[in-house]
Scaffold this motif. Structure first.
Motif, mmCIF file in Angstrom:
data_model
loop_
_atom_site.group_PDB
_atom_site.id
_atom_site.type_symbol
_atom_site.label_atom_id
_atom_site.label_comp_id
_atom_site.label_asym_id
_atom_site.label_seq_id
_atom_site.Cartn_x
_atom_site.Cartn_y
_atom_site.Cartn_z
ATOM 1 N N ALA A 1 -31.094 -5.821 -69.119
ATOM 2 C CA ALA A 1 -31.355 -7.037 -68.343
ATOM 3 C C ALA A 1 -31.533 -8.208 -69.302
ATOM 4 C CB ALA A 1 -32.602 -6.863 -67.484
ATOM 5 N N THR B 1 -31.736 -7.127 -60.897
ATOM 6 C CA THR B 1 -32.045 -5.977 -61.745
ATOM 7 C C THR B 1 -32.859 -4.939 -60.993
ATOM 8 O OG1 THR B 1 -32.044 -7.475 -63.644
ATOM 9 C CG2 THR B 1 -32.978 -5.291 -63.976
ATOM 10 N N ALA C 1 -30.300 -11.997 -65.569
ATOM 11 C CA ALA C 1 -31.308 -11.129 -64.970
ATOM 12 C C ALA C 1 -32.506 -11.847 -64.344
ATOM 13 C CB ALA C 1 -31.811 -10.138 -66.008
#
Length: 82
Positions: free
Chosen positions: A59, A44, A38
């Motif tokens: 995430a 994300t 992430a």
């Protein structure tokens, strides 16, 4: 330096390498997504945008210290944690 527009969350620069996996995934509102790489939050935030800030995103990143940037970018870009 960061422009006022960047600081206001109007955009985030990212490479095609970050955009392509999200476009291939094509997440829809209400879905569940696990982002295992992430940081710093580009993928994300794009996932959240395509999902219209609904659904569920986890995430994660291999290096926990990089998640500070993820949290900061998601906050700046208006991604909701609900």
């Amino acid at each position: 330096g960061a422009t006022p527009e960047y600081l206001a969350g109007f955009y985030m620069l990212q490479s095609a390498a970050s955009l392509n996996p999200v476009m291939a995934l094509a997440p829809l509102p209400g879905e569940r997504v696990l982002d295992m790489s992430a940081a710093p939050g580009g993928k994300t935030s794009y996932i959240a945008q395509l999902m219209k800030n609904s659904g569920f995103i986890v995430a994660n990143d291999l290096k926990p210290q990089r998640q500070k940037a993820t949290v900061a970018n998601l906050h700046r870009l208006g991604v909701k944690n609900t």
